[in-house]
Scaffold this motif. Sequence first.
Motif, PDB file in Angstrom:
ATOM      1  N   UNK A 359       0.709  -1.126  -0.040  1.00  0.00           N
ATOM      2  CA  UNK A 359       0.004   0.590   0.013  1.00  0.00           C
ATOM      3  C   UNK A 359       0.912   1.357  -0.224  1.00  0.00           C
ATOM      4  N   UNK A 360       2.020   1.278   0.886  1.00  0.00           N
ATOM      5  CA  UNK A 360       3.360   2.812   0.842  1.00  0.00           C
ATOM      6  C   UNK A 360       4.023   2.959  -0.729  1.00  0.00           C
ATOM      7  N   UNK A 361       4.126   1.377  -1.244  1.00  0.00           N
ATOM      8  CA  UNK A 361       4.557   1.347  -2.478  1.00  0.00           C
ATOM      9  C   UNK A 361       4.123   1.798  -3.648  1.00  0.00           C
ATOM     10  N   UNK A 362       2.377   1.452  -3.233  1.00  0.00           N
ATOM     11  CA  UNK A 362       1.830   2.152  -4.355  1.00  0.00           C
ATOM     12  C   UNK A 362       2.026   3.330  -4.159  1.00  0.00           C
ATOM     13  N   UNK A 363       1.586   3.692  -3.291  1.00  0.00           N
ATOM     14  CA  UNK A 363       0.978   5.529  -2.985  1.00  0.00           C
ATOM     15  C   UNK A 363       2.125   6.681  -2.583  1.00  0.00           C
ATOM     16  N   UNK A 364       3.708   6.744  -3.996  1.00  0.00           N
ATOM     17  CA  UNK A 364       4.564   7.187  -4.107  1.00  0.00           C
ATOM     18  C   UNK A 364       5.213   7.131  -4.951  1.00  0.00           C
ATOM     19  N   UNK A 365       5.559   8.321  -5.447  1.00  0.00           N
ATOM     20  CA  UNK A 365       6.168   8.017  -7.371  1.00  0.00           C
ATOM     21  C   UNK A 365       7.378   7.286  -7.123  1.00  0.00           C
ATOM     22  N   UNK A 366       7.846   7.676  -6.318  1.00  0.00           N
ATOM     23  CA  UNK A 366       9.574   7.254  -6.855  1.00  0.00           C
ATOM     24  C   UNK A 366       9.631   5.628  -6.068  1.00  0.00           C
ATOM     25  N   UNK A 367       8.909   4.591  -5.948  1.00  0.00           N
ATOM     26  CA  UNK A 367       8.628   3.032  -5.454  1.00  0.00           C
ATOM     27  C   UNK A 367       9.481   2.819  -6.583  1.00  0.00           C
ATOM     28  N   UNK A 368      10.538   2.098  -6.238  1.00  0.00           N
ATOM     29  CA  UNK A 368      11.361   1.087  -7.663  1.00  0.00           C
ATOM     30  C   UNK A 368      10.438  -0.173  -7.283  1.00  0.00           C
ATOM     31  N   UNK A 369      11.115  -1.302  -6.556  1.00  0.00           N
ATOM     32  CA  UNK A 369      10.839  -2.542  -6.458  1.00  0.00           C
ATOM     33  C   UNK A 369      10.650  -2.691  -4.907  1.00  0.00           C
ATOM     34  N   UNK A 370       9.540  -4.134  -4.446  1.00  0.00           N
ATOM     35  CA  UNK A 370       9.854  -4.313  -2.791  1.00  0.00           C
ATOM     36  C   UNK A 370      10.258  -5.575  -2.471  1.00  0.00           C
ATOM     37  N   UNK A 371      11.088  -6.250  -1.894  1.00  0.00           N
ATOM     38  CA  UNK A 371      11.714  -7.008  -1.961  1.00  0.00           C
ATOM     39  C   UNK A 371      10.184  -8.334  -1.555  1.00  0.00           C
ATOM     40  N   UNK A 372      11.138  -9.643  -1.521  1.00  0.00           N
ATOM     41  CA  UNK A 372      10.029 -10.519  -2.202  1.00  0.00           C
ATOM     42  C   UNK A 372      10.488 -12.040  -1.725  1.00  0.00           C
ATOM     43  N   UNK A 373      10.158 -13.072  -0.962  1.00  0.00           N
ATOM     44  CA  UNK A 373      10.934 -14.371  -0.309  1.00  0.00           C
ATOM     45  C   UNK A 373      10.505 -15.385  -1.080  1.00  0.00           C
TER      46      UNK A 373
END
Length: 427
Positions: A359-373
């Motif tokens: 939700x945070x990653x969706x809400x900001x313009x400069x999101x690059x990538x999120x970690x997944x396991x």
Amino acid sequence: MSHKQSRRSFFKKSTMAGLAGAAWATHFGQGLEAAVEKAPLLSSPSDLQITDIKCGYIRNGHSLFVKIYTNQDIWGCGEGVDATPGTYYLVKMFGERIKGKSPLNVHRLFEDIRRSGFFEGAQSGMFVAVLTAVETALWDLAGKALGVPVYQLLGGKFRDSIRVYMDTALYQHQLPTPEQFAESASEAVDMGFTAVKFDLDQSNDPNKYDKYNWTASPGELTRMYDQIAAAREAVGPNIDICVDMHGRYDLPTGEQVAKMMEPLKLMWLEEPVPAENVEAYKRIADSTSTPICAGENVYLAHGFRPLLEIGAVDIIMPDLQKAGGLGEGQRIANLSNLYYVPFAPHMVASYLGAMAASHVCASVPNFLILEWQIYFHKNPMFKEIVSYDGEMVVDGFIPLSDKPGIGVEINEEGMRKYADKDVPFFA
Ligand SMILES: [Mg+2]
């Protein structure tokens, strides 16, 4: 009467009362009424109050789950990681501070807790990790109360799905060979991922001469290069490769590895040296074209300010189950955006934490990538401890939930068998 109906009737009654006698209502009332009909979930239940907070721990206390209860039939879930073992009484203490209050004032409750320790909020470690779990549960609760997903409360979304990279966890093997790096990278790409991460710090490398000194020997450097070169060879130039050194090495090693990896075009080199010395990070970042990434061991936006101010990192990676929560995560992302630094959160939580971070990653313009396991795919526990709709990940992207709140729930019964035995479990 259902909760939804009572909220709706509350809104209609208060809206109509407010409009009675207003001259413009005769002109615009029809339109307003139609708009209300289309978006009927805009009101806040005025008497919503926090009544209790409970928690459970798994993974030797490193994963904390909290649940905040209210006087209405809704609750919120949140998760904290890493700095959480032994924090049961901290959760209870924070709970006492917010009982009886409206969970809808998320930022205010965050500040109330942040300042409730000594020194008006100059906190880190366990205090902030627990605050993170509580703050996340408040967002979940507020979203459920208002009938909207958390990204909407955060100001809306820039994107509908969240790109993730696969942490290969090859680290758990004993000295993986270059061939295993190549296989692991190919496996992730075959699963649909467009980015992979590998760990390079190996305390059991026979080329390492001393247990405490972390200057990489020539043999260690060759081993590191061969491993990543094999992964690059396997996946080609268009897949992103990230490399993590877990903050274990020293400055000359960090500089050498960053320089050595330049031909392999990494997405980033992560924590080549320990997290505390931002000037050392700047030395490395200034010495190489390999992007340098850090932040999983930094707390609150205050912690990120010096990293950004002196240009110590090219990419920041706050852990959103640890650094202060979802609102603080958004503040950190927006701060880094002022320095044109992309935001790539660390994530070692459950699927609850992954979706909360999304939700945070969706809400900001400069999101690059999120970690997944990889453990989401290989360890059945991670599917048993939460409940959710649909697929967790599709072709290397998390589909952002549109359900009210975070959209992922704690499954208490599924979690119980994994719970730490010496701490009360949601009791
Ligand atoms: Mg790391």
